[in-house]
Motif scaffolding. Structure first.
Motif, mmCIF file in Angstrom:
data_model
loop_
_atom_site.group_PDB
_atom_site.id
_atom_site.type_symbol
_atom_site.label_atom_id
_atom_site.label_comp_id
_atom_site.label_asym_id
_atom_site.label_seq_id
_atom_site.Cartn_x
_atom_site.Cartn_y
_atom_site.Cartn_z
ATOM 1 N N ALA A 7 -8.283 1.628 -7.980
ATOM 2 C CA ALA A 7 -7.404 2.190 -6.962
ATOM 3 C C ALA A 7 -6.019 1.554 -6.981
ATOM 4 O O ALA A 7 -5.142 1.964 -6.219
ATOM 5 C CB ALA A 7 -8.025 2.035 -5.580
ATOM 6 N N VAL B 23 -1.509 -3.389 0.898
ATOM 7 C CA VAL B 23 -1.232 -1.956 0.724
ATOM 8 C C VAL B 23 -0.119 -1.488 1.642
ATOM 9 O O VAL B 23 0.982 -1.169 1.171
ATOM 10 C CB VAL B 23 -2.516 -1.118 0.894
ATOM 11 C CG1 VAL B 23 -2.208 0.363 0.712
ATOM 12 C CG2 VAL B 23 -3.571 -1.561 -0.115
ATOM 13 N N THR C 67 -4.991 7.533 -7.837
ATOM 14 C CA THR C 67 -4.231 6.562 -7.037
ATOM 15 C C THR C 67 -3.937 5.301 -7.837
ATOM 16 O O THR C 67 -2.873 4.695 -7.696
ATOM 17 C CB THR C 67 -5.018 6.206 -5.765
ATOM 18 O OG1 THR C 67 -5.252 7.390 -5.007
ATOM 19 C CG2 THR C 67 -4.253 5.208 -4.909
ATOM 20 N N ARG D 249 -6.526 3.512 -1.147
ATOM 21 C CA ARG D 249 -6.525 2.118 -1.593
ATOM 22 C C ARG D 249 -7.236 1.211 -0.594
ATOM 23 O O ARG D 249 -8.026 0.338 -0.980
ATOM 24 C CB ARG D 249 -5.089 1.643 -1.820
ATOM 25 C CG ARG D 249 -4.470 2.165 -3.102
ATOM 26 C CD ARG D 249 -3.126 1.538 -3.393
ATOM 27 N NE ARG D 249 -2.706 1.849 -4.764
ATOM 28 C CZ ARG D 249 -1.593 1.392 -5.321
ATOM 29 N NH1 ARG D 249 -0.783 0.594 -4.636
ATOM 30 N NH2 ARG D 249 -1.296 1.706 -6.567
#
Length: 314
Positions: free
Chosen positions: A37, A88, A180, A198
């Motif tokens: 991811a 993230v 992703t 994510r």
């Protein structure tokens, strides 16, 4: 020489290989899911340590072994969420955050353990998972004692390896995770939310890491001590590269490392003091480094790995 070769034909060796490989399978799958991811999770060593402790503690306080596995998975997911939120949406360094998670989770595991169990000579024990006996199948020569005489977490590890391989290769969810990790902006253009993907992948991957740690206290041993993970998390990070980010290869890599480890333990008994035991301990790591160097040249790294994502930016 013949005795050394006879070891490879012994059922005990291959049964031990699966036992040693189990925490590595969980850890490698967890790290692989995070990285597919686009997020590097260096918190794995600490997460496995915390999973080992909280799983043992849940059973020690009266819960079932299955509840211990659940507690370990939830504990790993908790640290995964912390790591994901910092790396993230906030875009903090994945290296620094991961190392911080390792230090925090390891320290918290030891702190909580000592709150419950004051310092004493022998740590308290629990009743761990017992090997499952399959009628007829367990009596098969070599294969029976290897595959059909393991504990429940070992079968769970193999199941999750097959499940993750299927999800990544055959399902829309797997395609979204892979997209992703390769190009989050392309995923965004398809109406997906790379940030949620994510975060979800890191949380799920960290839950697997927690399960890997819990195997040590709920199956391999029956008590907890702070150094019991012994670098397995870092080995799992290397195995992800060895596996070229493929779950099937990750399963093979974990078994291969476990074979080196189990073999050197038995080889020590044959050779004895003629060779320093430290050299035997080095064998699985040296061979793993060699294999890693060979495989890494052909490995295809997810293109967006460790690259922060900002919605709308390119």
């Amino acid at each position: 020489m013949s005795e050394a070769l006879d070891i490879l034909a012994s059922a005990g060796l291959w049964a031990a290989v699966l036992r040693i490989a189990t925490p590595l399978i969980f850890g490698t799958l967890g790290a692989l899911l995070c990285e597919r991811a686009g997020v590097l999770n260096l918190g794995i060593e600490g997460i496995m340590t915390f999973g080992a402790m909280i799983g043992w503690l849940a059973v020690f306080q009266g819960g079932s072994l299955w509840f211990g596995l659940l507690a370990a998975a939830l504990g790993g997911a908790m640290f995964g969420l912390l790591h994901a939120l910092m790396t993230v949406p906030l875009g903090l360094s994945q290296h620094v955050t991961g190392l911080g998670i390792t230090l925090f989770a390891s320290s918290l595991a030891y702190f909580v353990f000592r709150l419950v169990v004051p310092v004493q000579g022998t740590p308290p024990t629990i009743e761990p998972f017992q090997p499952i006996d399959f009628p007829i199948l367990s009596d098969l020569p070599l294969l029976g004692s290897t595959l059909f005489n393991q504990t429940t977490p070992t079968y769970l590890a193999i199941f999750f390896a097959l499940l993750l391989a299927y999800i990544l290769a055959r399902t829309p969810l797997g395609l979204a995770i892979r997209m992703t990790g390769e190009n989050p902006h392309a995923a965004e253009a398809q109406g997906l939310d790379p940030i949620k993907i994510r975060i979800g992948a890191v949380v799920a991957g960290s839950a697997l890491m927690g399960l890997g740690g819990s195997f040590l206290t709920l199956s391999a041993f029956n008590s907890f001590f702070p150094t019991m993970v012994q670098g397995r998390g870092w080995v799992a990070i290397a195995l992800v590269v060895f596996a070229s980010w493929q779950p099937g290869r990750a399963l093979f890599g974990a078994i291969l490392f476990a074979l080196f480890d189990a073999y050197q333990l038995r080889l020590q008994a044959i050779i004895g003091n003629a060779v320093p035991y430290q050299l035997f301990l080095m064998v699985p790591y040296v061979l793993s480094v060699v294999a890693l160097v060979v495989m890494a040249r052909r490995a295809r790294v997810p293109q967006a790995l460790m690259q922060p994502y900002r919605r709308g930016e390119r």
